[in-house]
Design a protein around this motif. Structure first.
Motif, PDB file in Angstrom:
ATOM      1  N   PHE A   8      -3.110  12.525  11.013  1.00 41.61           N
ATOM      2  CA  PHE A   8      -2.984  11.374  10.477  1.00 41.61           C
ATOM      3  C   PHE A   8      -2.041  11.182   9.640  1.00 41.61           C
ATOM      4  CE2 PHE A   8      -5.930  14.299   8.018  1.00 41.61           C
ATOM      5  CZ  PHE A   8      -5.497  14.105   6.718  1.00 41.61           C
ATOM      6  N   PHE A   9      -1.488   9.893   9.354  1.00 41.17           N
ATOM      7  CA  PHE A   9      -0.095   9.764   8.519  1.00 41.17           C
ATOM      8  C   PHE A   9      -0.381   8.643   7.579  1.00 41.17           C
ATOM      9  CE2 PHE A   9       0.366  11.034  13.027  1.00 41.17           C
ATOM     10  CZ  PHE A   9       1.510  11.596  13.313  1.00 41.17           C
ATOM     11  N   PHE A  10       0.226   8.790   6.400  1.00 40.72           N
ATOM     12  CA  PHE A  10      -0.041   8.100   5.406  1.00 40.72           C
ATOM     13  C   PHE A  10       1.235   8.268   4.461  1.00 40.72           C
ATOM     14  CE2 PHE A  10      -1.768  11.875   3.606  1.00 40.72           C
ATOM     15  CZ  PHE A  10      -1.374  11.964   2.318  1.00 40.72           C
ATOM     16  N   ALA A  11       1.609   7.330   3.665  1.00 37.70           N
ATOM     17  CA  ALA A  11       2.762   7.076   2.803  1.00 37.70           C
ATOM     18  C   ALA A  11       2.205   7.767   1.404  1.00 37.70           C
ATOM     19  CB  ALA A  11       3.597   5.838   2.525  1.00 37.70           C
ATOM     20  N   SER A  12       2.556   8.798   0.977  1.00 36.38           N
ATOM     21  CA  SER A  12       2.315   9.278  -0.302  1.00 36.38           C
ATOM     22  C   SER A  12       3.065   8.851  -1.433  1.00 36.38           C
ATOM     23  CB  SER A  12       2.221  10.894  -0.408  1.00 36.38           C
ATOM     24  OG  SER A  12       2.136  11.439  -1.471  1.00 36.38           O
ATOM     25  N   SER A  13       2.527   8.173  -2.467  1.00 36.91           N
ATOM     26  CA  SER A  13       3.457   7.934  -3.618  1.00 36.91           C
ATOM     27  C   SER A  13       3.891   8.977  -4.441  1.00 36.91           C
ATOM     28  CB  SER A  13       2.553   6.774  -4.514  1.00 36.91           C
ATOM     29  OG  SER A  13       1.397   7.274  -4.831  1.00 36.91           O
ATOM     30  N   GLU A  14       2.975   9.812  -4.522  1.00 35.82           N
ATOM     31  CA  GLU A  14       3.381  10.977  -5.211  1.00 35.82           C
ATOM     32  C   GLU A  14       4.530  11.787  -4.448  1.00 35.82           C
ATOM     33  OE1 GLU A  14       1.593  13.102  -8.440  1.00 35.82           O
ATOM     34  OE2 GLU A  14       1.643  10.790  -8.450  1.00 35.82           O
ATOM     35  N   ALA A  15       4.382  11.987  -3.447  1.00 39.98           N
ATOM     36  CA  ALA A  15       5.577  12.830  -2.704  1.00 39.98           C
ATOM     37  C   ALA A  15       6.759  11.608  -2.265  1.00 39.98           C
ATOM     38  CB  ALA A  15       5.227  13.315  -1.336  1.00 39.98           C
ATOM     39  N   GLY A  16       6.592  10.410  -2.400  1.00 38.09           N
ATOM     40  CA  GLY A  16       7.770   9.510  -2.219  1.00 38.09           C
ATOM     41  C   GLY A  16       8.101   9.438  -0.522  1.00 38.09           C
ATOM     42  N   ARG A  17       7.294   9.586   0.095  1.00 38.59           N
ATOM     43  CA  ARG A  17       7.426   9.827   1.646  1.00 38.59           C
ATOM     44  C   ARG A  17       6.189   9.670   2.454  1.00 38.59           C
ATOM     45  NH1 ARG A  17       6.764  15.107   3.602  1.00 38.59           N
ATOM     46  NH2 ARG A  17       6.338  16.511   1.888  1.00 38.59           N
ATOM     47  N   VAL A  18       6.261   9.393   3.787  1.00 42.59           N
ATOM     48  CA  VAL A  18       5.421   9.650   4.628  1.00 42.59           C
ATOM     49  C   VAL A  18       4.766  11.023   4.952  1.00 42.59           C
ATOM     50  CG1 VAL A  18       4.331   8.901   6.942  1.00 42.59           C
ATOM     51  CG2 VAL A  18       5.543   7.544   5.734  1.00 42.59           C
ATOM     52  N   GLN A  19       3.683  11.454   4.916  1.00 42.30           N
ATOM     53  CA  GLN A  19       3.163  12.927   5.107  1.00 42.30           C
ATOM     54  C   GLN A  19       2.221  13.052   6.344  1.00 42.30           C
ATOM     55  OE1 GLN A  19       1.540  13.496   1.077  1.00 42.30           O
ATOM     56  NE2 GLN A  19       2.881  15.266   1.012  1.00 42.30           N
ATOM     57  N   ALA A  20       2.392  13.932   7.102  1.00 39.92           N
ATOM     58  CA  ALA A  20       1.578  14.283   8.325  1.00 39.92           C
ATOM     59  C   ALA A  20       0.559  15.429   8.054  1.00 39.92           C
ATOM     60  CB  ALA A  20       2.380  14.217   9.576  1.00 39.92           C
ATOM     61  N   PHE A  21      -0.753  15.227   8.446  1.00 37.63           N
ATOM     62  CA  PHE A  21      -1.755  16.170   8.375  1.00 37.63           C
ATOM     63  C   PHE A  21      -2.339  16.372   9.638  1.00 37.63           C
ATOM     64  CE2 PHE A  21      -0.741  15.481   4.016  1.00 37.63           C
ATOM     65  CZ  PHE A  21      -1.061  16.536   3.200  1.00 37.63           C
ATOM     66  N   GLY A  72      -3.801  -3.876 -12.167  1.00 39.09           N
ATOM     67  CA  GLY A  72      -3.419  -3.662 -13.585  1.00 39.09           C
ATOM     68  C   GLY A  72      -4.395  -2.990 -14.286  1.00 39.09           C
ATOM     69  N   ALA A  73      -5.624  -3.293 -13.873  1.00 36.89           N
ATOM     70  CA  ALA A  73      -6.783  -2.447 -14.491  1.00 36.89           C
ATOM     71  C   ALA A  73      -6.819  -1.007 -14.223  1.00 36.89           C
ATOM     72  CB  ALA A  73      -8.270  -3.160 -14.052  1.00 36.89           C
ATOM     73  N   GLY A  74      -6.310  -0.622 -13.087  1.00 31.26           N
ATOM     74  CA  GLY A  74      -6.401   0.682 -12.403  1.00 31.26           C
ATOM     75  C   GLY A  74      -5.273   1.408 -12.576  1.00 31.26           C
ATOM     76  N   GLY A  75      -4.015   0.892 -12.907  1.00 34.91           N
ATOM     77  CA  GLY A  75      -2.703   1.601 -12.828  1.00 34.91           C
ATOM     78  C   GLY A  75      -2.424   2.223 -11.619  1.00 34.91           C
ATOM     79  N   ARG A  76      -1.595   3.239 -11.869  1.00 36.54           N
ATOM     80  CA  ARG A  76      -1.315   4.137 -10.590  1.00 36.54           C
ATOM     81  C   ARG A  76      -2.239   5.158 -10.268  1.00 36.54           C
ATOM     82  NH1 ARG A  76       5.363   3.803 -11.109  1.00 36.54           N
ATOM     83  NH2 ARG A  76       5.404   1.616 -11.266  1.00 36.54           N
ATOM     84  N   HIS A  77      -2.961   5.600 -11.155  1.00 37.40           N
ATOM     85  CA  HIS A  77      -4.036   6.874 -11.104  1.00 37.40           C
ATOM     86  C   HIS A  77      -4.859   6.853  -9.989  1.00 37.40           C
ATOM     87  CE1 HIS A  77      -4.888  10.798 -12.486  1.00 37.40           C
ATOM     88  NE2 HIS A  77      -6.065  10.476 -12.535  1.00 37.40           N
ATOM     89  N   LEU A 132      -9.414   6.753  -4.698  1.00 39.22           N
ATOM     90  CA  LEU A 132      -8.722   7.898  -4.462  1.00 39.22           C
ATOM     91  C   LEU A 132      -7.826   8.224  -5.814  1.00 39.22           C
ATOM     92  CD1 LEU A 132      -7.558   9.938  -2.558  1.00 39.22           C
ATOM     93  CD2 LEU A 132      -5.573   8.232  -2.307  1.00 39.22           C
ATOM     94  N   ASP A 133      -7.988   9.508  -6.224  1.00 42.79           N
ATOM     95  CA  ASP A 133      -7.179   9.699  -7.398  1.00 42.79           C
ATOM     96  C   ASP A 133      -6.060  10.209  -6.743  1.00 42.79           C
ATOM     97  OD1 ASP A 133      -5.937  11.428  -9.200  1.00 42.79           O
ATOM     98  OD2 ASP A 133      -7.806  12.012 -10.309  1.00 42.79           O
ATOM     99  N   VAL A 134      -4.886   9.441  -7.066  1.00 44.52           N
ATOM    100  CA  VAL A 134      -3.533   9.650  -6.227  1.00 44.52           C
ATOM    101  C   VAL A 134      -2.860  10.867  -6.755  1.00 44.52           C
ATOM    102  CG1 VAL A 134      -1.315   8.895  -5.952  1.00 44.52           C
ATOM    103  CG2 VAL A 134      -3.409   7.008  -6.211  1.00 44.52           C
TER     104      VAL A 134
END
Length: 219
Positions: free
Chosen positions: A100-113, A63-68, A39-41
């Protein structure tokens, strides 16, 4: 040494089979129909991954993939005793009975779609409502940010709850977007939705009491 027409035909067939294979989006190596995803975050796009790249971007080698890029896990759990009544569902303020619900590191919160004829649409999620749901279901604490989701299916009287790879949610959203007809969706889309969840049931294992403990310890 010249090759015979039969040998040339065999070589051409081999090349055509290789060209028809899906390829890794990182290194272009041929991959099997059943393969892992990255996944491209930032863009929230999925990328097909070969085995070598999957290992490289595994959480153990983060460490090889970083956060991206994040490797999408393959854990699928059917939570038979999920604690959520109709009042708790209403508190989540969702306009439909599938989400579905997931924690988004970009948004800094749990998102619902929620999936629909326009694709996956974000719904505003009350933080307190999610915290209450998390407190009642310890397995939710174990969701890997960005790449694992809680999938809830309450449409047409169903009460199914899963922990799934985010790729499953994308698949469901794509299925509904492309098959939906008219105001109610039509028979075809609901048959496809039923097949999707039946297939998920075959791939998922029933969550046990120790799932939350084991995943928390592993992380």
């Amino acid at each position: 040494m010249t090759t015979s027409p039969l040998q040339r035909l065999a070589q051409r067939s081999a090349r055509e089979r290789e060209e028809a294979l899906e390829r890794c989006d990182l290194c272009s190596a041929p991959i099997a129909p059943e393969h892992r995803h990255l996944l491209d975050v930032t863009s929230r796009e999925l990328m097909c991954s070969c085995q070598a790249c999957s290992v490289l971007f595994d959480r153990a080698a983060a460490g090889a993939g970083g956060r991206h890029y994040r490797l999408v896990p393959d854990r699928r759990l059917r939570i038979a005793d999920f604690a959520m009544d109709d009042v708790a569902w209403a508190d989540l303020r969702l306009p439909v009975d599938m989400a579905f619900f997931f924690a988004s590191s970009e948004a800094g919160r749990v998102q619902a779609f929620y999936p629909g004829p326009m694709g996956a649409t974000e719904s505003l999620l009350g933080l307190e409502a999610w915290r209450a749901l998390e407190a009642a279901n310890a397995v939710l604490v174990t969701l890997e940010p960005d790449v694992e989701a809680l999938l809830v299916h309450r449409a047409r009287g169903e009460r199914r709850h899963y922990v799934v790879p985010i790729s499953d949610c994308f698949e469901l959203a794509g299925l509904i977007r492309t098959r939906w007809r008219g105001l109610t969706g039509g028979r075809e889309v609901w048959e496809e939705i039923a097949r999707f969840y039946d297939g998920l049931d075959r791939r998922a294992r029933v969550a046990g009491r120790d799932d939350a403990k084991e995943r928390a310890w592993a992380s």
